[in-house]
Design an enzyme around this catalytic site. Sequence first.
Site, PDB file in Angstrom:
ATOM      1  N   HIS A   1      13.452   6.875  -7.366  1.00  0.00           N
ATOM      2  CA  HIS A   1      12.436   6.029  -6.736  1.00  0.00           C
ATOM      3  C   HIS A   1      12.924   5.333  -5.476  1.00  0.00           C
ATOM      4  CE1 HIS A   1       9.066   6.091  -9.607  1.00  0.00           C
ATOM      5  NE2 HIS A   1       9.972   6.222 -10.551  1.00  0.00           N
TER       6      HIS A   1
ATOM      7  N   LYS B   1       3.403  -7.039  -2.263  1.00  0.00           N
ATOM      8  CA  LYS B   1       4.460  -6.170  -2.782  1.00  0.00           C
ATOM      9  C   LYS B   1       5.720  -7.014  -2.917  1.00  0.00           C
ATOM     10  CE  LYS B   1       3.751  -3.262   0.526  1.00  0.00           C
ATOM     11  NZ  LYS B   1       3.882  -1.903   0.051  1.00  0.00           N
ATOM     12  N   ARG B   2       6.721  -6.449  -3.529  1.00  0.00           N
ATOM     13  CA  ARG B   2       7.991  -7.147  -3.671  1.00  0.00           C
ATOM     14  C   ARG B   2       8.504  -7.601  -2.309  1.00  0.00           C
ATOM     15  NH1 ARG B   2      12.951  -4.529  -4.018  1.00  0.00           N
ATOM     16  NH2 ARG B   2      11.792  -2.577  -4.150  1.00  0.00           N
TER      17      ARG B   2
ATOM     18  N   LYS C   1      10.526  -3.958   3.530  1.00  0.00           N
ATOM     19  CA  LYS C   1       9.054  -3.949   3.473  1.00  0.00           C
ATOM     20  C   LYS C   1       8.453  -4.758   4.629  1.00  0.00           C
ATOM     21  CE  LYS C   1       9.085  -3.295  -1.546  1.00  0.00           C
ATOM     22  NZ  LYS C   1       8.380  -2.019  -1.714  1.00  0.00           N
TER      23      LYS C   1
ATOM     24  N   THR D   1       2.556   2.289  -4.315  1.00  0.00           N
ATOM     25  CA  THR D   1       1.315   2.478  -5.083  1.00  0.00           C
ATOM     26  C   THR D   1       0.286   1.410  -4.720  1.00  0.00           C
ATOM     27  OG1 THR D   1       2.335   1.295  -6.938  1.00  0.00           O
ATOM     28  CG2 THR D   1       2.311   3.708  -7.049  1.00  0.00           C
TER      29      THR D   1
ATOM     30  N   LYS E   1      -3.926   1.650  -4.390  1.00  0.00           N
ATOM     31  CA  LYS E   1      -4.885   0.730  -5.018  1.00  0.00           C
ATOM     32  C   LYS E   1      -5.798   0.113  -3.973  1.00  0.00           C
ATOM     33  CE  LYS E   1      -1.229  -0.165  -8.306  1.00  0.00           C
ATOM     34  NZ  LYS E   1      -0.019  -0.969  -8.473  1.00  0.00           N
TER      35      LYS E   1
END
Length: 801
Positions: free
Chosen positions: A348, A534-535, A540, A642, A646
């Site tokens: 991942h 998100k985290r 990110k 993901t 969504k």
Amino acid sequence: MKLKEAKFTTDFINEIKAMYAVDLKETSSLEQFIALGHLIKRYDADNWTRTSKSYRKNDDKQVYYFSIEFLPGRLLQSNLLNLDILDTVSSGLKNLGLDFEKICEAEPDPGLGNGGLGRLAACYMDSMASLGMAGNGNGIRYRYGLFKQVFMNGYQVELPDDWLRNGNVWEVRRENRACLVRFGGHVWLQEQEDGALRPVYDHTDDVLAVPYDIGMAGYHNDVTNTLRLWSAELPPSADQTYYSQQQRDNIDDITKVLYPDDSNAEGRSLRLRQEYFFSSAGMQSIVRHYFLDHTSLKYFAQKVAVHINDTHPTLVIPELMRILLDEYDCSWDTAWQITAATMSYTNHTIMQEALEKWPIDMFKGLLPRIYQIVEEIDRRYRVEKTPIFGDNVVDRTAPLGDGQVRMAYLAVIGSHSVNGVAPLHTELLKKDVLADLYRIYPEKFNNKTNGIADRRWLELANRPLTKLIDHKIGTDWHSNPKQLQTLSAFENDTEFLHQLAEVKAINKQKLADYVQEKMNITLNTSAIFDVQIKRLHAYKRQLLHALEIIREYLDIKDHPKKDVTPRVHIFGAKAAPSYHYAKSVIKVINALADLVNNDPTIGDKLKVVFIPNYGVSLGELIIPAADISEQISTASKEASGTSNMKLMTNGALSLATMDGANIDIVKAAGAENEYTFGLTADDVYGYYHRGDYRARTFYDDNPELQRIVGSLIDNMIPGITTEGHEIYDSLLQYNDEYFVLADYAAYVAKQEKISHDFNDVEAWQKRSLANIAASGTFSADYAVARYAEDIWQVPYNRILK
């Protein structure tokens, strides 16, 4: 199942009386939820029992999905939906004068995961059951979740997430299926009379692993699979009736909290104990279950598939070897053949720090027998591969190297399949992260793009949109999400596009009401809801988003009469407790929010909201309200994502780098319906290869950027003296590891285009519709079906085409 409303209301009132010995009107929402949960579990009991018996009777091959995280979210509405009694129950409760939504909100969010990894595992459990696949989950029953996030003066503070305070109505404790897991001590091989070597254990620290099973109901098919979570307890002892408090604490710690702080040796050791604990207990349970109906190991790999979800459960490989060698007298070659044929591994990440490695001394001391087996795997690997590939390649890829046990390499070597989770990610595994192992085992590598459970993220999270879609195209898409493609036929239906806009307005108002109640911030629901959830991690790039907010703020201040498209920037994210830089970014965003939201000259033109304690339930509230989905990771760093799927399903347009599954989303929905920008993976790797990235060049060439970055240290944003300098230095002194400054100008250009495009309501809704219509291809049902066909070789009920 068929359930009449009158029967349900009678059953529910009786359940209340049996549990609490009071009338319904005297119970709280929590008590009503607990009683309802027990009743629904009883309704599902026949399905659960029948499913297990059917798998055994048919001798079906079983999949065991090992994951250190499962993030199922609240299960009440999901179970009601999948059992096809949601309307019956909600109507029955309403007729009893109860508030169904309030009862649902009384359910705690299970603290069993952190983010995408755990949510993916939960989505896959839903899909396995919905496809009638014999799929089982295997994880840890954490007493406390990751942590409950609160903000104090803008700083993240971690509080215990006591999600099990009132128990878990969905679980069943199965003490009669407990397993013993051994740690530490001394292990040596003793020769037997027949010449065989048998391990002898001395002074081990034993832990009892007790399983708690949760039923995973399939969608309208009477199938209920099992998610098994293990709890660490004191083992029974014939010669020791007293355990010290230290011994008790050491055992309790194993399943106390998800991801213990690994910034010190004690924390790393605890995480390794967690990983072996659930890997060992799970494998022992699987072998024991196999022998209920089989007398030989000959067919083990034909009847069992074990899937390793990221590196955390990699110890299932040496643990199965231990069981086969030590308890069933297999030869090494036979045991290895069975193990490799049974195991499959999903990678991942391409982040090196996430490819787990354990110091040999720690590993050997904690897991002496497992280390002996890993050592032999390493020795045989070197003997077999060195003559073919040479010392250098084998040294770089062997399970043992640089004084460490390298888990990702062990996972590849001990599995028959290795997959990435988006085409770009899989290619990067082959070319970079696992390039040498790909050279050795090219046949093992394949791609399986991630998927999401549409039933939760659309049917449950966005009922207004679900109702509108059902009215337009019927309900077959619930079981075959690709049928959402038929919505494309209505792209020029003005009335339908108007109805889509109305649905979005309803969802935005619902989120605005929550923010008003919980944070006392008033949101302009006609503004663009620009969402990044998100985290919190540097790659990110929540920081890039923050720089855009500063730009927008300064632009409004500089041109107070300028006509601007209003914005609400919405964040949701937790930072790991020991991740100092990520926590500094949180502080800066919260300080920026205080500045913007309390500036009377800004008004409704700009708002910033960082909603604390982001999790599945908050995601179900935020995602349907989003206009823009920020997927702005540095290209090549996000394996898949993901949240992007969504948000797409709920009609948000992606503002995205060409990274992970963003690429697939753009391809599916059409580039004209998304906002892509920035460096590509090839560009990033080009910089790495040449070593010529100079962040300061981008800074020096852009006066606007200079002013915005400078605002981190010039006291414009109150209260970030330390954090602002830290982030400023990360960009300029330490050369901007994640290329924030390189992508800034392209990102801003797209943000400006979004502000322009949003004002054309009909054109915007067309693009939103294009995303909804194309989103079905990212259903977890299809992803799991691909795993079943290509990797696990297990039967399932075919999805209608």
